[in-house]
Write an enzyme that holds these catalytic residues in place. Structure first.
Site: not given
Ligand code: NAI
Ligand code: AKG
Length: 380
Positions: A54, A90, A193, A275
């Site tokens: 991210r 992540k 997206k 989310a």
């Protein structure tokens, strides 16, 4: 000198406490490109860590660390639930995706990913695009979700959006006895997206959507789309999305948006969105339950992208991706029924299933433990 040593010791204890549930956390610093990133590897019981990266203008490093720790933990559960043999990881890049991106920054990030030598595979997430990872892939093979012409499996937000639609159908089936999406009203937060694709599909089947986004570009794009669907799109201000009259709320932007303040406002019958980490704290699952709002655990609903990128690493097969993404429908329904049967929240029902898989695999790992090569044969 003595005082300095003591101070750093105190700081070390804090950081190790903070990351105590994680295997490894890597801080990536490249002043020449301005890259400041954190990679977190939560758990590799099921396989090497896998998770997108991210980019977000975090207010400070603590906020970025908090985000990457929670997101990577979520990936462990997402892999376990979707029957994926990868672990939870992540990455987060600190910076504004609109103004701080450059090809060099993503190449530098690719070098850090490469340095982990296959312990961490990554691709897009909020604020990053396939183009960014085409740059990163010039430095490392441990990248997924890039365009097919660059040897990747393509846009992972496509199956993520499909998974959300399966989650919505399963929710309608459970609530109304009929999975049809048409004729209902959906409130969508975030038209990026994933959110934009979900919005398009809902409009195509004849649903009414209420939408919001922080980005003017996204709002302009949906207004253009709306000209083909007169009366079916309503745009609202950012905070108003929580109190609109809709059947289902679809969060497709930031995490932490299901909290004391917002749950109080919600008028919907269910929350089903892409989310990551929608619940500010786990106890907010109970708050939703108590208010009679059905919550589809985010990591079950949004597994479509993970399914595709994992499949790409096994040797891409689109039919298999479709089949596994479709299974989100049954997973969600099973969780709703389990939650009802055991009088527990849907989050507890989902977590139990994942913990069981992790424990089973942990047992198997011990049984099949591989011998480590000793140093002297390694360098032969
Ligand atoms: N892309 C994927 O395949 C997957 C995405 N997710 C999660 O889904 C969410 C959305 O992901 P993407 O669509 O890929 O990201 P994106 O960056 O393409 O889109 C996010 C959108 O949310 C908007 N936004 C940001 N803050 C907002 C706010 N406060 N209120 C309203 N809108 C806001 C942005 O302007 C942007 O249009 C993220 O939480 C991501 O982690 C989860 C699984 C896979
Ligand atoms: O969607 C992706 O590209 C990888 C999976 C992921 O990061 C996620 O599901 O949050």
């Amino acid at each position: 000198m003595k005082q300095q040593i003591d101070q750093s010791a105190v700081k070390s204890i804090d950081i190790f406490e903070k990351i105590s549930g994680h295997e490894q956390v890597v801080f990536c610093n490249d002043p020449s490109t301005g890259l400041q990133a954190i990679i977190a590897i939560h758990n590799t019981t099921l396989g090497p860590a896998l998770g997108g990266t991210r980019m977000y203008p975090y207010a400070n490093v603590e906020e970025a660390l908090e985000d990457v720790l929670r997101l990577s933990e979520g990936m462990t559960y997402k892999c376990a639930a979707a029957d994926i043999d990868f672990g939870g990881g992540k990455g987060v890049i600190i910076g504004d995706p609109k103004t701080n991106k450059s090809p060099a920054l993503f190449r530098a990030y690719g070098q850090f990913v490469d340095s982990l030598n296959g312990r961490f595979y990554t691709g897009t997430d909020m604020g990053t695009t396939m183009d960014d990872f085409v740059q990163a892939s010039k430095e490392t093979n441990f990248i997924n979700g890039i365009p097919e012409e660059f040897g990747g499996g393509g846009d992972s937000s496509v199956p993520t959006a499909e998974g959300v639609l399966y989650g919505l159908k399963a929710t309608n089936e459970y609530l109304f006895g009929n999975e049809t999406l048409a004729g209902k009203t959906y409130a969508i937060q975030g038209l990026g997206k994933v959110g934009f694709k979900v919005a398009e599909q809902l409009l195509q089947v004849g649903a009414h959507i209420i939408v919001t986004d922080i980005s003017e570009e996204a709002i302009t794009a949906i207004r253009e789309k709306a000209t083909n669907y007169p009366g079916m799109v309503t745009v609202v201000e950012l905070d108003d999305i929580y109190e609109v009259d809709a059947d289902i709320f679809i969060p497709c932007a930031m995490g932490g948006i299901l909290n004391d303040e917002t749950i109080e406002k919600l008028k919907v019958k269910a929350v089903v969105g892409s989310a990551n980490n929608q619940l500010k704290e786990d106890f907010h699952a109970k708050a939703l339950h108590d208010k009679g709002i059905l919550y589809a655990p985010d990591y079950i609903v949004n597994a479509g992208g993970l399914i595709q990128v994992a499949d790409e690493l096994y040797g891409a097969n689109k039919a298999r991706v479709l089949l596994k993404t479709k299974a989100i429908y049954q997973s969600i329904l099973a969780i709703y029924h389990q939650s009802e049967l055991d009088a527990i929240t849907t989050l507890e029902a989902a977590n139990r299933k994942c913990q069981q898989r992790l424990e089973e695999q942990q047992g198997r790992n011990n049984f099949f433990k591989r011998e480590k090569s000793p140093k002297w044969t390694f360098y032969k």
